[in-house]
Scaffold this active site. Structure first.
Site, PDB file in Angstrom:
ATOM      1  N   LYS A  84       0.854  -1.193   0.000  1.00 62.54           N
ATOM      2  CA  LYS A  84       0.000   0.000   0.000  1.00 62.54           C
ATOM      3  C   LYS A  84       0.887   1.239   0.000  1.00 62.54           C
ATOM      4  O   LYS A  84       1.793   1.354   0.843  1.00 62.54           O
ATOM      5  CB  LYS A  84      -0.838  -0.043   1.282  1.00 62.54           C
ATOM      6  CG  LYS A  84      -2.194   0.592   1.199  1.00 62.54           C
ATOM      7  CD  LYS A  84      -2.934   0.257   2.496  1.00 62.54           C
ATOM      8  CE  LYS A  84      -4.266   0.901   2.577  1.00 62.54           C
ATOM      9  NZ  LYS A  84      -4.841   0.767   3.920  1.00 62.54           N
TER      10      LYS A  84
HETATM   11  C1  E4P Z   1      -8.187   1.842   4.111  1.00 63.82           C
HETATM   12  O1  E4P Z   1      -7.448   1.039   3.625  1.00 63.82           O
HETATM   13  C2  E4P Z   1      -7.968   2.515   5.392  1.00 63.82           C
HETATM   14  O2  E4P Z   1      -7.254   1.625   6.218  1.00 63.82           O
HETATM   15  C3  E4P Z   1      -9.223   2.850   6.136  1.00 63.82           C
HETATM   16  O3  E4P Z   1     -10.381   2.478   5.439  1.00 63.82           O
HETATM   17  C4  E4P Z   1      -9.251   4.193   6.764  1.00 63.82           C
HETATM   18  O4  E4P Z   1     -10.470   4.378   7.438  1.00 63.82           O
HETATM   19  P1  E4P Z   1     -10.708   5.552   8.512  1.00 63.82           P
HETATM   20  O5  E4P Z   1     -10.934   6.812   7.768  1.00 63.82           O
HETATM   21  O6  E4P Z   1     -11.946   5.106   9.260  1.00 63.82           O
HETATM   22  O7  E4P Z   1      -9.474   5.591   9.371  1.00 63.82           O
END
Ligand code: E4P
Length: 218
Positions: A84
């Site tokens: 990522k």
């Molecule tokens: C996606 O890969 C992220 O880990 C995640 O969805 C972030 O979510 P949040 O905005 O609730 O922290």
């Protein structure tokens, strides 16, 4: 729509995987911090639990060269690691280099359709638009999912739209209706998707009648 779980909590992942409800896992540095564990140890355990299904692990460097090096190191954990990278100029360079080596890349922290267009051109396997964080600032996260799905369809990009930062059951339903390829959802919310007051009411009435019947199954 594929369902990923957005967590580094291995107990929650094990339960969901055993139930066959999830097709992958996404983590991020905040979720790893919350687990209180070493990233390599926890990602290895998640990859084992997921038996070949995609597990996103995020780099923390900010320049392309270091992101690539971190991505290669994370990829050594298991073959199902998806690297990522953040949607920055350097993140896109790293995406291109890693995807060019056959590594699946999830480009994260996407907040606009133009960012998503560039990620697809850089060879991203997944683009992660953050719905909840846009809603938080009075913008429409779901409209972004709609725009990206349309643009990717127009030009037949292979990049999958991974709806992220999902906060509500309606987010899950709407992402599925729009045609997002994947939604990544926190474990508590996945569990809540089973809830309906009429299910509870109906069950209570069936059980009360069963009790009156005096019948037994086991
Ligand atoms: C996606 O890969 C992220 O880990 C995640 O969805 C972030 O979510 P949040 O905005 O609730 O922290």
């Amino acid at each position: 729509m594929k369902l990923f779980v957005d967590t580094a909590d291995t107990k929650a992942i094990a339960e969901l995987a055993e139930m066959g409800l999830i097709d992958g896992v996404t983590t991020n540095p905040s979720l790893i911090m919350k687990s209180g564990r070493d990233i390599f140890e926890v990602v290895r355990e998640i990859c084992d639990l997921m038996e070949g299904m995609p597990v996103s692990a995020e780099v923390v460097a900010t320049n392309a060269g270091e992101m690539e090096a971190e991505g290669l190191k994370l990829k050594e954990i298991a073959s199902n690691v998806v690297v990522k990278v953040p949607l920055t100029w350097d993140g896109l360079k790293a995406c291109r280099r890693l995807s060019g080596q056959g590594i699946e890349v999830n480009v994260t922290l996407c907040f606009s359709a133009n960012q998503a267009l560039l990620a697809a051109k850089s060879g991203a396997t997944y683009i992660s638009p953050f719905i909840g964080r846009l809603d938080d600032i009075n913008l429409d996260g779901m409209e972004l999912i709609e725009d990206i799905v349309e643009i990717y369809e127009n030009y037949e990009f292979d990049t999958q739209v991974l709806a992220a930062s999902i906060r509500t059951a309606n987010h899950v339903r709407d992402a599925a209706k729009i045609g997002a390829h994947v939604a990544t959802v926190p474990p508590d919310l996945i569990k809540k998707l089973t809830l309906h007051p009429l299910t509870d009411k109906g069950l209570a009435s069936f059980l009360a009648d069963w009790k009156k019947s005096g019948g037994e199954i086991l």
